[in-house]
Design an enzyme around this catalytic site. Structure first.
Site, PDB file in Angstrom:
ATOM      1  N   CYS A  73     -14.611 -31.780 -19.787  1.00 14.89           N
ATOM      2  CA  CYS A  73     -14.420 -33.863 -19.809  1.00 14.89           C
ATOM      3  C   CYS A  73     -12.910 -33.688 -19.582  1.00 14.89           C
ATOM      4  O   CYS A  73     -11.886 -34.430 -20.655  1.00 14.89           O
ATOM      5  CB  CYS A  73     -14.042 -32.929 -21.438  1.00 14.89           C
ATOM      6  SG  CYS A  73     -15.677 -33.624 -23.363  1.00 14.89           S
ATOM      7  N   ASN A  74     -12.775 -34.275 -18.054  1.00 15.69           N
ATOM      8  CA  ASN A  74     -11.987 -34.816 -17.754  1.00 15.69           C
ATOM      9  C   ASN A  74     -12.660 -35.300 -16.586  1.00 15.69           C
ATOM     10  O   ASN A  74     -12.143 -35.091 -15.500  1.00 15.69           O
ATOM     11  CB  ASN A  74     -10.952 -33.308 -17.452  1.00 15.69           C
ATOM     12  CG  ASN A  74      -9.388 -34.576 -16.780  1.00 15.69           C
ATOM     13  OD1 ASN A  74      -9.878 -35.502 -16.241  1.00 15.69           O
ATOM     14  ND2 ASN A  74      -8.503 -34.433 -17.171  1.00 15.69           N
TER      15      ASN A  74
END
Ligand SMILES: *Cc1c(COP(=O)(O)O)cnc(C)c1O
Length: 794
Positions: free
Chosen positions: A396-397
């Site tokens: 999620c980055n």
């Protein structure tokens, strides 16, 4: 429970204290190594007990009314709000706190408010951000992504005070990266605001606050908006918060939506008018009923955290120590040939010895002795066998991962277009990893976790010596026929128990595999997805039986007395009135099936497996709509291997063949290490081949099948098969097919002895060779002739 006075300050003693304390406070850690504190941290026993006690002792109603139970809730919520503000040393005169569902909702609340500003807003965000922060750009008039700390410095230095800006600016960044743990300068907030009157700051402190004190004591220096995830700090409750500096509260004045609880009066008929609440900001932003019980859990959460761990400053020191040791030791791991094992990703200017620049997260990838990348899917599988909990992939980055892995936008798009998604099996594309391994430490982590994790890496990923055995040992050609068919098994219901074909039956083989193999499957009633034993080991206990005399498939479930029968007939009209056509997916492939809707059938399977599900029959009309995906496998050198084959509900290929000799060899190795030998059934093969029982173990030909190109079963006029390549294995081979219990063998030994290019192989995918329409059969006891690859290529 220890009182905070007993918490040692010396690091060795603190580590020992946590080690002891967590035995009682975190019993769920008993057999696990939890290394995903950046995902979610754990809740303690005392916290849950206190919460439980409070819930049982008092009557709490919905706030917003005058009843005593309602008043009690209102008060408790206001107390929790204040307690939390104080926890961050935020003066309630200067700050307000809004409860949200999670940190993402807090971030979105800010984004939505800015979208309503006159002329919209300009959004500036740092590259190393959570997806939820990146997404705000879609609400902005324009946006820039600043790709490094220097770029932020430059941008701040270029802001001028009055700024003639037509629109507001929002600058967002993470106090700590959720990818590699980099901590970013907290003074940016102050500098941005003093550099331009229309610039605001949004600090995402979700990752930071779990292992570091967040001090908003200096309101001038504080961010305008701070988003947090409370479950990452205390493990429970599942809540987010947005802390807003009152100076910046006017940003929300243009908010248009109102919900229950956020308005004083609403006029609807004839005239449309409403008056937003005039009280504190949170009253205008918290739409609808608050998550009352979650908020009530905050009091015990904060109290217990302090009692168990002392201050967050103490936690910060402890976790920094662990991370520093972990990173150091990963970094120095070498293969026997001197090559490094780990490539760690860290911002060049941050250091694990400086807590203002680095938090307790280590991001890395592994390489094998040849220098090739190890697939993270492989790491996950082995980690889960060893009860190690970590996260791999894009975490999620998106910006942080792309920077660490040096993935250009075109490469990411190309990977996407060839079907790569976060969590895909094939995660090394064009020789590059597509994600990272993230190990994150938390307050209850200890040196034992670090030691155990390093020995796990050492056990499976460091080439220390010659492989225990290389399967590619030259094939000893005896020049004579040695193998025969030991047993034949079909799996009428995908992922359920097998049915042994009686030894004197001639069994029909079709292009899609053995007759009656994987004709049915069990589907989840909600999603239509075919269930797999990987998620539901109890499926092994569902035992189908082909009864040709009665013309039915009889199914019973081990441990219960009942059974059900369905007709074998493929004609849907014969199924009775309880069948409906449905859309199913098997391994992501959409498929048409007929689902059995009678209560007797659905009840039987739902009870057996423990989730709402029913039996489904492959729709013959959609035959050959699925094809084996083996052409995606790397070992497909020859033409034959590259052809895709029609399959029914099996995962990869029409037929799976294993060799008893290979299994014997594997079991010798398992037993040599003190493990439990594997039963052939765990491999769920259709054809088990064996050599003459007269051979002593030294004379067997284990792994001979690795070299096979094709085989013929049943002598001169027998049936020919193509060998399509090795079968890739996962933890499912650890499910004992007799009792559905999970073990760590044989996967652990397979992973050590049978790993090729990151794939753990056992058994070979097999398909009927082109027959020209001739009916093909095989029988237990048939002799097997094989042709090796070299013999064909030469
Ligand atoms: C976890 C996390 C988020 C998202 O938090 P949710 O509570 O899942 O919405 C955002 N930013 C960072 C840095 C995080 O670590």
């Amino acid at each position: 429970m220890a009182s905070s006075g007993d918490i040692p300050s010396n690091e060795d003693a603190y580590n020992d204290y946590i080690e002891r304390m967590r035995e009682t406070e975190y019993p769920m850690l008993k057999d696990s190594i939890y290394l995903d504190h950046a995902g979610t941290t754990l809740y303690s026993k005392t916290l849950m007990e206190r919460f439980h006690e409070d819930m049982m002792a008092s009557l709490y109603g919905n706030p917003h009314s005058a009843s005593p139970s309602s008043q009690k809730s209102t008060q408790a919520i206001e107390d929790a709000r204040l307690r939390l503000l104080r926890f961050f040393n935020a003066d309630p005169d200067h700050f307000d706190l809004i409860f949200t569902a999670n940190a993402t909702a807090a971030i979105k609340l800010v984004g939505d408010a800015f979208r309503e500003q006159e002329n919209g807003f300009s959004y500036i965000y740092h590259i190393d951000c959570h997806t939820s922060v990146v997404g705000v750009r879609e609400l902005a008039y324009d946006h820039i992504c600043l790709d490094a700390d220097d770029a932020v410095e430059k941008w701040i230095n270029c802001l001028d005070v009055e700024g003639g800006a037509e629109r507001s600016m929002l600058f967002a960044y993470a106090a700590q990266s959720n990818m590699d743990g980099q901590r970013l300068p907290l003074d940016w907030c102050h500098r941005v605001r003093t550099s331009n009157s229309r610039a605001y700051t949004l600090l995402d402190a979700a990752a930071y606050a779990s292992t570091s004190p967040l001090d908003l004591g200096n309101a001038d220096a504080a961010p305008d908006f701070t988003a947090l995830s409370l479950y990452k700090m205390f493990g429970f409750p599942d809540l987010g918060v947005l802390i807003v500096k009152k100076d910046a509260a006017h940003v929300f004045e243009r908010r248009r939506y109102f919900g229950g609880g956020t308005v004083d009066m609403v006029v609807c008929l004839k005239e449309q008018w409403h008056a937003p609440k005039s009280g504190p900001l949170h009253e205008r932003l918290e739409d609808g009923t608050l998550p009352i019980h979650s908020i009530l859990a905050l009091k015990p959460a904060v109290q217990t955290h302090e009692e168990l761990f002392g201050t967050l400053e103490r936690v910060s020191r402890h976790t920094a120590n662990l991370a520093s040791e972990l990173c150091e030791r990963l970094w120095s791991l070498k293969h026997r040939n001197g090559r490094p094992v780990c490539a760690t990703y860290k911002y060049e200017k941050s250091s694990y010895d400086d807590r203002s620049t680095q938090g307790p997260i280590v991001a890395f990838n592994l390489r094998n002795g040849k220098g090739d990348w190890v697939s993270n899917a492989e790491v996950e599988k082995l980690a889960s066998i060893k009860n190690i909990h970590l996260r791999t992939g894009g975490v999620c980055n998106p910006g942080g991962v792309a920077t660490a892995l040096k993935l250009a936008p075109w490469e990411m798009k190309e990977n996407f277009s060839v079907g790569h998604r976060c969590g895909s099996e094939n995660d090394i594309l064009n020789g590059k990893p597509t994600g990272v391994i993230r190990v994150s430490l938390g307050a209850m982590s200890t040196r034992t976790d670090v030691d155990r994790f390093l020995s796990f890496i050492g056990e499976f990923f460091v080439d220390r010596s010659q492989r225990l055995e290389s399967s590619m040992t030259p094939f000893i050609d005896r020049g004579e026929q040695c193998f025969h068919v030991e047993s034949l098994t079909v799996y009428p219901i995908k992922s359920c128990g097998g049915w042994r074909i009686p030894h004197d039956w001639q069994w029909e083989i079709r292009e899609e595999g053995l007759a009656w193999d994987r004709e049915w499957c069990i589907v989840h009633q909600g999603t239509g997805k075919a269930l797999s034993q990987k998620q539901y080991p109890r499926m092994a206990l569902v035992r189908p039986c082909l009864d040709f005399e009665a013309g039915t498939l009889r199914v019973h479930f081990t441990g219960s007395s009942g059974q059900i029968s369905v007709p074998l007939s493929k004609n849907p009209a014969m199924y009775g009135s309880f069948v409906q056509a449905g859309h199913t997916s098997v391994c992501g492939d959409p498929l048409r099936t007929f689902m059995y809707a009678s209560a007797a059938v659905t009840d039987f399977f739902t009870k057996a497996i423990g989730v709402p599900c029913t039996l489904a029959r492959f729709d013959p009309a959609s035959t050959s709509s699925r094809h084996s995906k083996l052409h995606l496998l790397p070992h497909s050198q020859s033409q034959t291997r590259g052809t895709s084959r029609p399959i029914l509900l099996s995962n990869e290929s029409p037929i799976l063949t294993i060799s008893r000799s290979s299994l014997n060899r594997l079991n010798e190795q398992i037993k040599a290490n003190g493990g439990k030998a594997a039963h052939p059934s765990v491999f769920r093969a259709n054809i088990v081949l064996a050599e003459s029982q007269m051979l002593s173990p030294g004379q067997e030909q284990p792994w001979a099948e690795d070299e096979w190109h094709s085989m013929r079963i049943g002598g001169e006029s027998g049936t020919s098969f193509d060998i399509l390549g090795g079968c890739r294995r996962c933890q499912m081979v650890c499910v004992d097919q007799e009792n559905a219990e999970k073990n760590s063998e044989p996967f652990v030994t397979l992973a050590k002895t049978r790993r090729f290019d990151g794939r753990v192989l056992f058994g070979v995918h097999t398909a009927l060779a082109k027959t020209g329409g001739k009916r093909s059969t095989i029988t237990v006891g048939d002799v097997v002739d094989t042709l090796r690859q070299q013999e064909v290529i030469e």
